[in-house]
Enzyme design. Structure first.
Site, PDB file in Angstrom:
ATOM      1  N   ASN A  86       0.834  -1.207   0.000  1.00 53.02           N
ATOM      2  CA  ASN A  86       0.000   0.000   0.000  1.00 53.02           C
ATOM      3  C   ASN A  86       0.878   1.271   0.000  1.00 53.02           C
ATOM      4  O   ASN A  86       2.030   1.231  -0.384  1.00 53.02           O
ATOM      5  CB  ASN A  86      -1.009  -0.019   1.154  1.00 53.02           C
ATOM      6  CG  ASN A  86      -2.338   0.624   0.749  1.00 53.02           C
ATOM      7  OD1 ASN A  86      -2.351   1.720   0.223  1.00 53.02           O
ATOM      8  ND2 ASN A  86      -3.429  -0.068   0.983  1.00 53.02           N
ATOM      9  N   ARG A  87       0.309   2.384   0.448  1.00 54.62           N
ATOM     10  CA  ARG A  87       0.945   3.678   0.171  1.00 54.62           C
ATOM     11  C   ARG A  87       1.659   4.276   1.373  1.00 54.62           C
ATOM     12  O   ARG A  87       1.218   4.106   2.505  1.00 54.62           O
ATOM     13  CB  ARG A  87      -0.108   4.679  -0.316  1.00 54.62           C
ATOM     14  CG  ARG A  87      -0.715   4.257  -1.639  1.00 54.62           C
ATOM     15  CD  ARG A  87      -1.775   5.208  -2.120  1.00 54.62           C
ATOM     16  NE  ARG A  87      -2.147   4.864  -3.492  1.00 54.62           N
ATOM     17  CZ  ARG A  87      -3.020   3.914  -3.812  1.00 54.62           C
ATOM     18  NH1 ARG A  87      -3.646   3.233  -2.883  1.00 54.62           N
ATOM     19  NH2 ARG A  87      -3.286   3.649  -5.083  1.00 54.62           N
ATOM     20  N   HIS A 115       3.161   0.246  -2.943  1.00 52.92           N
ATOM     21  CA  HIS A 115       3.633  -1.147  -2.959  1.00 52.92           C
ATOM     22  C   HIS A 115       5.159  -1.234  -3.049  1.00 52.92           C
ATOM     23  O   HIS A 115       5.714  -2.095  -3.734  1.00 52.92           O
ATOM     24  CB  HIS A 115       2.981  -1.930  -4.111  1.00 52.92           C
ATOM     25  CG  HIS A 115       1.493  -2.044  -4.005  1.00 52.92           C
ATOM     26  ND1 HIS A 115       0.834  -2.134  -2.791  1.00 52.92           N
ATOM     27  CD2 HIS A 115       0.505  -2.087  -4.956  1.00 52.92           C
ATOM     28  CE1 HIS A 115      -0.474  -2.232  -3.013  1.00 52.92           C
ATOM     29  NE2 HIS A 115      -0.706  -2.193  -4.301  1.00 52.92           N
ATOM     30  N   HIS A 175      -1.707  -9.906  -3.316  1.00 54.06           N
ATOM     31  CA  HIS A 175      -2.541  -9.030  -4.137  1.00 54.06           C
ATOM     32  C   HIS A 175      -3.326  -9.822  -5.190  1.00 54.06           C
ATOM     33  O   HIS A 175      -3.402  -9.420  -6.350  1.00 54.06           O
ATOM     34  CB  HIS A 175      -1.641  -7.980  -4.792  1.00 54.06           C
ATOM     35  CG  HIS A 175      -2.326  -6.695  -5.137  1.00 54.06           C
ATOM     36  ND1 HIS A 175      -3.314  -6.618  -6.089  1.00 54.06           N
ATOM     37  CD2 HIS A 175      -2.165  -5.447  -4.661  1.00 54.06           C
ATOM     38  CE1 HIS A 175      -3.708  -5.363  -6.193  1.00 54.06           C
ATOM     39  NE2 HIS A 175      -3.042  -4.625  -5.323  1.00 54.06           N
ATOM     40  N   TYR A 234      -6.440 -11.017  -7.264  1.00 55.35           N
ATOM     41  CA  TYR A 234      -7.775 -10.544  -7.662  1.00 55.35           C
ATOM     42  C   TYR A 234      -8.639 -11.794  -7.820  1.00 55.35           C
ATOM     43  O   TYR A 234      -8.397 -12.608  -8.708  1.00 55.35           O
ATOM     44  CB  TYR A 234      -7.726  -9.835  -9.022  1.00 55.35           C
ATOM     45  CG  TYR A 234      -6.983  -8.522  -9.089  1.00 55.35           C
ATOM     46  CD1 TYR A 234      -5.600  -8.465  -8.915  1.00 55.35           C
ATOM     47  CD2 TYR A 234      -7.642  -7.337  -9.383  1.00 55.35           C
ATOM     48  CE1 TYR A 234      -4.915  -7.253  -8.999  1.00 55.35           C
ATOM     49  CE2 TYR A 234      -6.970  -6.126  -9.477  1.00 55.35           C
ATOM     50  CZ  TYR A 234      -5.606  -6.098  -9.282  1.00 55.35           C
ATOM     51  OH  TYR A 234      -4.925  -4.899  -9.381  1.00 55.35           O
ATOM     52  N   ASP A 278     -11.628   1.010  -2.668  1.00 60.98           N
ATOM     53  CA  ASP A 278     -10.161   0.891  -2.633  1.00 60.98           C
ATOM     54  C   ASP A 278      -9.749   1.414  -1.262  1.00 60.98           C
ATOM     55  O   ASP A 278      -9.065   2.421  -1.141  1.00 60.98           O
ATOM     56  CB  ASP A 278      -9.547   1.715  -3.773  1.00 60.98           C
ATOM     57  CG  ASP A 278      -8.051   1.433  -3.946  1.00 60.98           C
ATOM     58  OD1 ASP A 278      -7.529   0.567  -3.225  1.00 60.98           O
ATOM     59  OD2 ASP A 278      -7.426   2.088  -4.812  1.00 60.98           O
ATOM     60  N   GLN A 311      -7.436  -4.293   2.804  1.00 58.13           N
ATOM     61  CA  GLN A 311      -7.762  -3.357   1.733  1.00 58.13           C
ATOM     62  C   GLN A 311      -8.723  -4.071   0.791  1.00 58.13           C
ATOM     63  O   GLN A 311      -8.377  -5.099   0.194  1.00 58.13           O
ATOM     64  CB  GLN A 311      -6.480  -2.962   0.960  1.00 58.13           C
ATOM     65  CG  GLN A 311      -6.682  -1.925  -0.128  1.00 58.13           C
ATOM     66  CD  GLN A 311      -6.589  -0.483   0.395  1.00 58.13           C
ATOM     67  OE1 GLN A 311      -6.311  -0.262   1.570  1.00 58.13           O
ATOM     68  NE2 GLN A 311      -6.807   0.478  -0.468  1.00 58.13           N
ATOM     69  N   GLU A 336      -6.627  -7.480   0.510  1.00 61.74           N
ATOM     70  CA  GLU A 336      -5.199  -7.385   0.839  1.00 61.74           C
ATOM     71  C   GLU A 336      -5.067  -7.167   2.342  1.00 61.74           C
ATOM     72  O   GLU A 336      -5.315  -6.073   2.833  1.00 61.74           O
ATOM     73  CB  GLU A 336      -4.571  -6.211   0.083  1.00 61.74           C
ATOM     74  CG  GLU A 336      -4.753  -6.283  -1.412  1.00 61.74           C
ATOM     75  CD  GLU A 336      -4.658  -4.905  -2.064  1.00 61.74           C
ATOM     76  OE1 GLU A 336      -3.677  -4.184  -1.832  1.00 61.74           O
ATOM     77  OE2 GLU A 336      -5.580  -4.541  -2.804  1.00 61.74           O
TER      78      GLU A 336
HETATM   79  C1  BGC Z   1      -4.289  -0.202  -4.433  1.00 62.29           C
HETATM   80  C2  BGC Z   1      -4.919   0.349  -5.684  1.00 62.29           C
HETATM   81  C3  BGC Z   1      -3.991   0.054  -6.839  1.00 62.29           C
HETATM   82  C4  BGC Z   1      -3.777  -1.448  -6.915  1.00 62.29           C
HETATM   83  C5  BGC Z   1      -2.813  -1.848  -8.013  1.00 62.29           C
HETATM   84  C6  BGC Z   1      -4.138  -1.683  -4.606  1.00 62.29           C
HETATM   85  O1  BGC Z   1      -3.554  -2.229  -3.461  1.00 62.29           O
HETATM   86  O2  BGC Z   1      -5.044   0.097  -3.281  1.00 62.29           O
HETATM   87  O3  BGC Z   1      -5.122   1.739  -5.566  1.00 62.29           O
HETATM   88  O4  BGC Z   1      -4.504   0.533  -8.034  1.00 62.29           O
HETATM   89  O5  BGC Z   1      -3.279  -1.904  -5.701  1.00 62.29           O
HETATM   90  O6  BGC Z   1      -1.611  -1.215  -7.895  1.00 62.29           O
END
Ligand code: BGC
Length: 347
Positions: free
Chosen positions: A79-80, A106, A176, A178, A248, A283, A311
């Site tokens: 994450n950020r 990430h 991560h 999907y 998100d 997340q 996540e």
């Molecule tokens: C983030 C998204 C991002 C995605 C792919 C996720 O963990 O929260 O904002 O677009 O990852 O990078």
């Protein structure tokens, strides 16, 4: 139960990427050494038909050219991190700002773009190991991480994380994947029914950085304490949904003993996924930035909301929010965490 190893592909520099498959006779889990990635997960639907329930890429070409972290192990800080900056032990750490030149997302792919070492453990697990060198993408310290995936006889995919660093650092690993319980080649997850055992989210600003607030989900589109379809409220005028084009967001988990942290159920296939984790947050990302321009598994375009990610994590940007649960580890201090997905079918 058995683990088999095969060739998956070759990197542009000639390095080989290997694939490990674990099968319990009913479910097959495939993993690749690039990014210690959960490459595929074949599970039966209520009629016994097998589908891969993870959205991503068939070959290395997709992983290398179009990745949105499909299936990847993300670390050392998932994450950020706002402004790509954090203070650790009084020292300002400047990280790569790989998102809009503003934030570190990430960890700039520090672990998800690496080729990990892999070894089968017994007949139903694979352990991946990678060491990231001091200074990689700005992070301090040589950090060695292990991720072990186990497929159990009773249809659980268990992901165990372990990491240790020779300098103090923030550590926050996730997976991560999907998921699309209809199968990777199906349209979207808006009809999936979701439940999350969470009373609060951490709302974000327009750069997806937590504002620091913990906001009650009551009366909002984020209240998944009772089951709702993903699509029911995703287009509500809530500014949090509008700015992220969907979900998100980090959900603060309640962690009730014996109760799943999240459950996803898809009525047509009958598939159900239950999430258990020891981490404080998850997340929910509904593939909002996928726009159909990239081709995924089976030649299908990766359309908006093609899959959903759960996540498990420390809350985003936690080093810059002392009120959030902290994940800074001292030199030599061990980080350990377990996340588990329980797979079943409802007839
Ligand atoms: C983030 C998204 C991002 C995605 C792919 C996720 O963990 O929260 O904002 O677009 O990852 O990078």
């Amino acid at each position: 139960m058995s683990v088999t190893k095969s060739f998956y592909g070759k990197m542009p520099d000639g390095k080989e990427v290997e694939m490990y498959s674990i099968s319990n006779g009913k479910i097959t889990l495939q993993l690749i050494t690039l990014g210690a990635t959960l490459q595929a997960l074949y599970t039966p639907d209520k009629f016994g038909r097998l589908n891969d329930i993870t959205v991503g890429f068939d070959s290395l070409y997709g992983h290398l050219n179009f990745t949105d972290y499909q299936g990847k192990t993300v670390g050392r800080y998932a994450n950020r991190i706002a402004g790509g900056k954090m203070i650790i032990d009084g020292e300002e750490i400047n990280l790569v700002k790989n998102e809009k030149d503003k934030t570190c997302l990430h960890s700039g792919g520090e672990f998800s773009s690496a080729i990990w070492q892999a070894e089968a453990v017994g007949e139903n697990a694979v352990k991946f190991t990678h060491t990231s060198e001091d200074g990689t993408n700005g992070f301090k310290g040589n950090l060695t991480a292990n991720v072990t995936y186990t497929l159990t006889d009773d249809d659980r995919v268990v992901i165990e994380y372990y990491a240790v660093c020779d300098k103090a650092t923030a550590i926050n690993f996730t997976n991560h994947t999907y998921f699309n319980l209809c199968g990777a080649a199906s349209s979207n997850v808006l009809g999936h029914i979701l439940q999350i055992n969470s009373d609060e989210i951490t709302p974000t600003d327009s750069d997806s950085i937590p504002t620091g607030e913990k906001r009650s989900v009551s009366g909002t589109a984020f209240d998944f304490r009772e089951p709702h379809t993903v699509g029911e409220r995703i287009n509500d005028s809530d500014e949090q949904l509008v700015q992220c084009l969907g979900y998100d967001h980090n959900f603060c988990l309640n962690h009730h003993e014996g109760k799943a942290d999240a459950v996803v159920y898809e009525p047509v296939s009958g598939r159900k996924l239950e999430l258990y984790t020891d981490l404080p947050g998850v997340q929910l990302y509904t593939g909002n930035f996928l726009d159909g321009t990239v081709i995924g598994k089976g030649g299908m375009p990766l359309v908006k909301h093609a899959g959903l990610c759960l996540e498990t994590q420390y809350y985003p940007d936690s080093p810059n929010h002392p009120d959030f649960p902290q994940c800074t580890f001292a030199a030599g201090e061990e980080y350990k965490s377990v996340t588990e997905f329980r797979i079943s079918v409802v007839e």
